[in-house]
Each structure stands twice: as structure tokens, then as C-alpha cells.
Design a protein around this motif. Structure first.
Motif, PDB file in Angstrom:
ATOM      1  N   GLY A 287      -6.102   3.626  -1.459  1.00  0.00           N
ATOM      2  CA  GLY A 287      -6.815   2.729  -0.544  1.00  0.00           C
ATOM      3  C   GLY A 287      -6.473   1.276  -0.778  1.00  0.00           C
ATOM      4  O   GLY A 287      -5.594   0.946  -1.575  1.00  0.00           O
ATOM      5  N   THR A 288      -7.201   0.421  -0.065  1.00  0.00           N
ATOM      6  CA  THR A 288      -6.925  -1.016  -0.147  1.00  0.00           C
ATOM      7  C   THR A 288      -8.225  -1.772  -0.387  1.00  0.00           C
ATOM      8  O   THR A 288      -9.317  -1.246  -0.158  1.00  0.00           O
ATOM      9  CB  THR A 288      -6.311  -1.526   1.180  1.00  0.00           C
TER      10      THR A 288
ATOM     11  N   HIS B 163      -4.870  -1.569  -4.148  1.00  0.00           N
ATOM     12  CA  HIS B 163      -5.595  -1.840  -5.388  1.00  0.00           C
ATOM     13  C   HIS B 163      -4.629  -1.965  -6.548  1.00  0.00           C
ATOM     14  O   HIS B 163      -3.594  -1.290  -6.588  1.00  0.00           O
ATOM     15  CB  HIS B 163      -6.563  -0.694  -5.694  1.00  0.00           C
TER      16      HIS B 163
ATOM     17  N   TYR C 276     -13.056   7.495  -8.982  1.00  0.00           N
ATOM     18  CA  TYR C 276     -11.920   8.243  -8.423  1.00  0.00           C
ATOM     19  C   TYR C 276     -11.394   9.238  -9.459  1.00  0.00           C
ATOM     20  O   TYR C 276     -11.204  10.424  -9.170  1.00  0.00           O
ATOM     21  CB  TYR C 276     -10.832   7.241  -7.993  1.00  0.00           C
TER      22      TYR C 276
END
Ligand code: NAP
Length: 393
Positions: A180-181, A188, A224
Motif C-alpha cells: 500500500g501507500t 511505505h 501486517y
């Protein structure tokens, strides 16, 4: 000819890409690309804020130069260039002026200091994979190490690299890139985790390794990682770190002090010694956790024989006992520690919470001084000989 000037640099071999310096720098002089973290000579104002926050000491590099190394020069380095001979300024670091030395001395007070690998350590491979070219590992295990009721969710994660070469030594770290960002749409940055398995694999002769990861409330990467399922693929950078390594010398005595997940490298050290016959040097561990059921690897650790590893498991939140920290137990073990401090075969490793560093140093100071030794001189000599290592966050 330009007047020689001092340039602040970062050692790319020792840097573990935790980006703490970059986040700390008040003038945004520190930046990174896919490979290296670097310092912009035009912006750096020598405030020294970045020195104490660096867990490896890789930030503490200086060169006297006529023309500063550019960002592009630094992005391309695998290792730091030697100090060049420059007219009167030859001698490099000696040319630092008094004000600079005073700033450095002040900054070093809170820092782990500039670390060196043990003389007999194996040569570490570093930075084989980076943000632009990460390795991909497959999750082959995710086990909870702590009891539900302990409040801590600490996981033992096993990652397999298949056919990709990913050589690690005990004491090294790897980066995990969370998918993701961020809010600005940027990928990231990787988060660092110490490897908790020995060099020949979590399972001997498998191309795999283990990590010890604590779920942090709202922690982007720790959640995560702790939620990973068998078969998931994970993007990895590293390996990182070329100083927090164990000596190969079988006579070396290891003194390991840790809190919580800071125990990860010491699991690796212990397994390495267990798997290699012939070690004669002893190992002593001071390991602090809140309770036995929140101490990672409590069960397996208890089974390691005392003749291989002298264990001091120290608990801060037992219902029926006063709070005890690792440094308190060290003070109760003065005689054994004085013996270790006086022995040139002893290697000290401290890993875990940043807050423990001061208390542990105070215990060492008190024990050294009770035997007439100066702690500062002992520690500095040990550090210089690659026998004193601190990695705290
Ligand atoms: P934790 O559970 O928060 O704490 C472990 C124990 O340390 C508790 O008993 C705690 O006591 C005690 N403690 C707190 N302050 C202390 C102090 N000033 N001196 C001595 N002991 C103290 O630990 P954790 O959450 O697992 O955190 C481990 C830390 O290690 C993290 O900061 C992590 O980033 C770091 N880490 C570093 C590396 C590395 O450097 N390579 C690797 C892995 C982890 P109380 O809570 O009762 O006060």
C-alpha cells in the motif's frame, strides 16, 4: 583552491535503513533513494540531532573534503570512501575543530557509539535487496509466542526465500515493505526486524529465517506481519547491519542483555552456538519481560541447559513480587559480571528498549568502579575492539 570543509556522511555498509535519522533531522538534510540514506552537505548544519538516535553508529562518519560528495555520489556507494590527503587538512577527523568535537561528545552521551564488528566475526552480506529491487519471501510459519491473557501478541514468523540467495548472519536485520501507500500516495518505507534464527536457517540447511514481531496497536507493519498467513508473499529488503555480529572465536564469552523482542538476535546467537560444536566460551543472558507468559520463547529458553546459557529471566510485573528490571538483576550478579568485564574474551550485546540503555550502563559503571576499573575506559576499549554492541530503539 577551495578551503577544506568537514562533511557529514553515513556508512552504507553499517546503516540498517531504519530512516530514524531522516525523520529526526530538523533541516531535512538527510534523504534516501532505493539504496542509501545520505546527507546533503549544503543543508547539514551540524546540529548533531541525528547522532544519538542512530542504533548502529553508521551516522557518525566525517570526511574533510575540498569539494563535498554530492547526493548522487553517495547514492552510488557500496562503502565509504577513505579520507583523502588534503593539504594541511590531511588526517581527516583530527581536523575537526574544537566546537565540533564538543558537539559530538555531547551527542554521543545518549548514543550507542560507533560500533565495530568482532574481530573474528564472519563477513556479513549487506544491502543485497533494496526498495527498487526487493526479494520476495513466502510465509511458512506464523506462531503466537505469548499467552492471550498476557496482553502482548508476539509472533514467531518464518519466511522462506526459495531459490533467491538471502544470506544472513546472526545479529543482522531485514526490512519488510508493508503493502500500500501512505497519505501522500508514496510507497511505505520498509520496517526493520532483527533475524531470530541462525545463519543456516530456522530449519538447518533451509533457505529460511525467522523474525520475532510484536503487534503494536495501530502499527502499520507489525499488524501486517502478525496477520500474515501461510503462503503469503512478502517484499523484503536487506540484509542490514555489519557490526552487531557474533564472534566466531569459540572461546569468546557472550554477555547478552535484552528486553522483550530485543531477544531476537540472542535466540539466533544461542542457536548458532548450539548447532556448532566446540564452543568453550560461556554465554550469559539477562532478559527482561513483564511476565513469564509475555516473554518470547519462555518455554524453549527454559530448556536450554545452564552450562550452555546462564539465564536470568527478569520480570517487571509479577503480582506477588516487586518490579525488577534487567539492570537490577545485574546489580545482584556483580561478582559474575566483574569477572566478565575483566576478561578480554568477553563480548557484550545490549538489545531492546532504548530506555534500558542508561540503566544497564549505570549497572556496568557501578560494577566496574567497585573493582577499580573506569567504566568509560573499559567500554570505549571494548567498543574499539568490536566487543561492545548496542542496538536499542
Ligand atoms: P516491553 O514488553 O515493552 O518491555 C520489556 C520489558 O522491559 C518490560 O519488563 C518492561 O517493564 C521493561 N522495561 C521498560 N523500561 C525499562 C527500562 N528503562 N530499563 C529496563 N527495562 C525496562 O518490550 P517490547 O515491546 O518487546 O519492546 C522491545 C523493544 O526492543 C522495542 O522498542 C523494539 O523496537 C526493540 N527491538 C530492538 C531490536 C534491535 O535493536 N535490533 C530488535 C527487536 C526489538 P515495564 O513495562 O513493566 O516498565
Amino acid at each position: 583552491m577551495n578551503k577544506p570543509l568537514k562533511q557529514h556522511l553515513i556508512d552504507p555498509e553499517i546503516c540498517i535503513r531504519c530512516y530514524t535519522c531522516e525523520m529526526t533531522c530538523p533541516v531535512e538534510a538527510i534523504t534516501h533513494d532505493d539504496s542509501n540514506v545520505v546527507v546533503d552537505a549544503e543543508k547539514c548544519d551540524f546540529c548533531m540531532d541525528c547522532i544519538p538516535v542512530c542504533p548502529t553508529g553508521s551516522i557518525d562518519e566525517w570526511r574533510v573534503v575540498e569539494t563535498p560528495y554530492s547526493l548522487d555520489d553517495q547514492f552510488g556507494w557500496d562503502e565509504l570512501p577513505e579520507q583523502q590527503e588534503i593539504g594541511e587538512a590531511a588526517g581527516g577527523v583530527e581536523a575537526l575543530d574544537a566546537a565540533m568535537e564538543a558537539l559530538l561528545a555531547e551527542a554521543h552521551k545518549g548514543a550507542g557509539g560507533k560500533s565495530k564488528a568482532p574481530k573474528s566475526a564472519s563477513k556479513a552480506s549487506v544491502n543485497l535487496y533494496n526498495l527498487g529491487k526487493p526479494a520476495t519471501a513466502k510465509v511458512t510459519g506464523n506462531f503466537r509466542l505469548t499467552a492471550d491473557e498476557s496482553g502482548a501478541d508476539v509472533r514467531h514468523i518464518i519466511l522462506d526465500f526459495g531459490a533467491q540467495p538471502f544470506p544472513v548472519l546472526e545479529g543482522q536485520s531485514i526490512g519488510i515493505i508493508p503493502p500500500g501507500t501512505d497519505a501522500d500516495g508514496k510507497a511505505h518505507l520498509p520496517r526493520l526486524y532483527s533475524v531470530s534464527s541462525p545463519r543456516d536457517g530456522e530449519r538447518p540447511n533451509y533457505n529460511n529465517l525467522s523474525l520475532t514481531v510484536k503487534r503494536e496497536e495501530k502499527g502499520l507493519c507489525s499488524n501486517y506481519v502478525c496477520d500474515l498467513k501461510i503462503g503469503d508473499e512478502v517484499k523484503i529488503t536487506g540484509p542490514f547491519g555489519a557490526t552487531f555480529l557474533m564472534p566466531e572465536d569459540p572461546a569468546a564469552r557472550l554477555l547478552m542483555v535484552c528486553t522483550g523482542t530485543g531477544s531476537a538476535p540472542f535466540r539466533a546467537f544461542t542457536m548458532r552456538r548450539q548447532r556448532s560444536a566446540g564452543a568453550t566460551g560461556d554465554m550469559t543472558m539477562f532478559f527482561g519481560a513483564r511476565t513469564p507468559d509475555s516473554l518470547p520463547y519462555f518455554g524453549p529458553l527454559k530448556k536450554v541447559p545452564e552450562r550452555l546459557l546462564k539465564k536470568h529471566l527478569v520480570f517487571s510485573r509479577l503480582a506477588d513480587q516487586p518490579k525488577e528490571y534487567v539492570q537490577d538483576r545485574m546489580m545482584n550478579e556483580q561478582e559474575a559480571l566483574a569477572d566478565l568485564l575483566a576478561d578480554p574474551n568477553t563480548h557484550i550485546y545490549i538489545c531492546g528498549l532504548r530506555g534500558m540503555e542508561q540503566g544497564v550502563e549505570e549497572a556496568f559503571r557501578s560494577i566496574s568502579e567497585s573493582t577499580g576499573l573506569s567504566w568509560d575506559a573499559t567500554r570505549d576499549a571494548m567498543r574499539d575492539e568490536g566487543r561492545y554492541h548496542v542496538e536499542t530503539y
